[in-house]
Design an enzyme around this catalytic site. Structure first.
Site, mmCIF file in Angstrom:
data_model
loop_
_atom_site.group_PDB
_atom_site.id
_atom_site.type_symbol
_atom_site.label_atom_id
_atom_site.label_comp_id
_atom_site.label_asym_id
_atom_site.label_seq_id
_atom_site.Cartn_x
_atom_site.Cartn_y
_atom_site.Cartn_z
ATOM 1 N N THR A 196 0.868 -1.178 0.000
ATOM 2 C CA THR A 196 0.000 0.000 0.000
ATOM 3 C C THR A 196 0.896 1.216 0.000
ATOM 4 O O THR A 196 1.943 1.190 0.635
ATOM 5 C CB THR A 196 -0.800 0.002 1.316
ATOM 6 O OG1 THR A 196 -1.656 -1.132 1.306
ATOM 7 C CG2 THR A 196 -1.615 1.266 1.489
ATOM 8 N N THR A 247 1.229 -0.354 6.340
ATOM 9 C CA THR A 247 1.193 -1.255 5.187
ATOM 10 C C THR A 247 1.316 -2.679 5.720
ATOM 11 O O THR A 247 1.830 -2.891 6.808
ATOM 12 C CB THR A 247 2.335 -0.923 4.199
ATOM 13 O OG1 THR A 247 2.273 -1.822 3.086
ATOM 14 C CG2 THR A 247 3.704 -1.035 4.833
HETATM 15 N N1 ASP Z 1 -2.743 -3.012 4.053
HETATM 16 C C1 ASP Z 1 -3.283 -3.482 2.826
HETATM 17 C C2 ASP Z 1 -4.523 -4.275 3.105
HETATM 18 O O1 ASP Z 1 -4.587 -4.989 4.078
HETATM 19 C C3 ASP Z 1 -2.365 -4.311 2.003
HETATM 20 C C4 ASP Z 1 -0.886 -4.014 2.061
HETATM 21 O O2 ASP Z 1 -0.466 -2.974 2.475
HETATM 22 O O3 ASP Z 1 -0.094 -4.857 1.692
HETATM 23 O O4 ASP Z 1 -5.415 -4.226 2.297
#
Ligand code: ASP
Length: 336
Positions: A196, A247
């Protein structure tokens, strides 16, 4: 509090200078920076470098942090090679590309969209939810409908390359998020990497805003929403204290209201890095076995422009851009 202290200091300096020259006083006061490193923008992961550069165009001209973060995160949202944010995101397990984003400004205003299909720039819709509706959060079809009403184009987002990856995944159909890491050059470690972009900026006035946008976990269940569009989980800003973003596996961040926790810890006096570390440790303490298998990273900045990060697993990096340091990619510290 920082502003107030600084203001008091400047006023005191002003009082003694006033007897010498009011002109000098004016110059002294306006030339004094709020903090040495302002403006500044920081973002999660290597793709944050290009995003920061875009945000910097606004910040370096004295523009507002809110405008900077929106413009900044639109870069990975538009990047056709990025399968974790925006239009090229991998789909859910049923083949739908559903996007999540949120934004928060220095006045505590916020807006978010989640599980939104067919619209390439969720961050801009999140901002419009904040500015043009009485609400904070629109999801699914309602979010798409609002975007179209606001003049955004409805388009099929599933790229041939994403469709191919999804069909490949369907052969086993095993939902097993891979720990997200990237190498020292910022190259994601795995094709199913789930990242993210979370961005935090302080403008020349010392105001903080943040933005967070993602396509979520690749091959998630249809309707699944992670931490990224949830104020307090994926992003939180308090202009008196600082801002934080996250993230990684969103479920664990939501369970701990991660970004809000980081900001509240900074309010208590923790440095940005120490606050991120404590938030990571909460996740590990509650679920030590799960934590071994997953990634979560937090990134934070305080009112002075000091920043820091901490992740469960090694391989988390973040990008920094200010007057002295452009295009800087820093390896975040980690528990493992
Ligand atoms: N945090 C994001 C989610 O859970 C995904 C990520 O950052 O990898 O959708």
């Amino acid at each position: 509090m920082y502003n107030r202290r600084k203001f008091i200091k400047l006023s005191a300096a002003g009082a003694s200078l006033a007897v010498v020259s009011t002109d000098l006083l004016a110059k002294t006061v306006t030339a004094a920076p709020l903090a040495a490193g302002l403006p500044i923008v920081i973002s999660t992961w290597g793709f944050g470098i290009a995003a920061n550069q875009e945000a910097w165009k606004t910040l370096s001209k004295g523009g507002r942090a809110l405008d900077a973060v929106e413009a900044g995160v639109k870069i990975p949202e538009a990047d056709l090679t990025n399968h974790t944010v925006g239009r090229s995101g991998y789909p859910d397990r049923d083949g739908h590309v559903t996007l999540d984003a949120c934004i928060m400004d220095e006045k505590g205003n916020c807006g978010a969209v989640a599980a939104m299909e067919y619209i390439a720039h969720p961050i801009s819709i999140a901002r419009l939810v904040m500015e043009k509706t009485p609400h904070v959060f629109l999801v699914g079809e309602g979010a798409t409908q609002f975007a179209v009403e606001q003049g955004f184009k409805k388009e099929r987002l599933l790229l041939p390359s994403s469709e191919k990856a999804w069909k490949e995944w369907l052969k086993k159909a095993e939902y097993k998020p891979i720990i997200n890491i990237e190498d020292s050059k910022g190259i994601p470690g795995n094709q199913y990497n789930h990242d993210t972009i979370g961005m935090l900026a302080l403008d020349v006035k010392g105001n903080i805003s943040g933005a967070c946008t993602t396509s979520g976990m690749a091959f998630k269940m249809h309707g699944r929403v992670g931490d990224s569009p949830i104020i307090g989980a994926g992003l939180y800003v308090d202009n008196e204290v600082g801002g934080a973003t996250s993230t990684g596996v969103g479920e664990e961040v939501i369970r701990n209201v991660g970004s809000f926790l980081v900001v509240e810890l900074m309010r208590q006096g923790y440095t940005p890095e120490a606050a991120c570390k404590e938030a990571v440790q909460r996740i590990i303490k509650k679920k030590p076995d799960t934590a071994k298998e997953i990634q979560v990273g937090f990134l934070a900045i305080n009112k002075k422009g000091e920043y820091g990060a901490y992740a469960i697993q090694k391989g988390f990096s973040f990008a920094v851009c200010n007057k002295n340091k452009q295009d800087l990619l820093i390896k975040g510290k980690s528990f493992y």
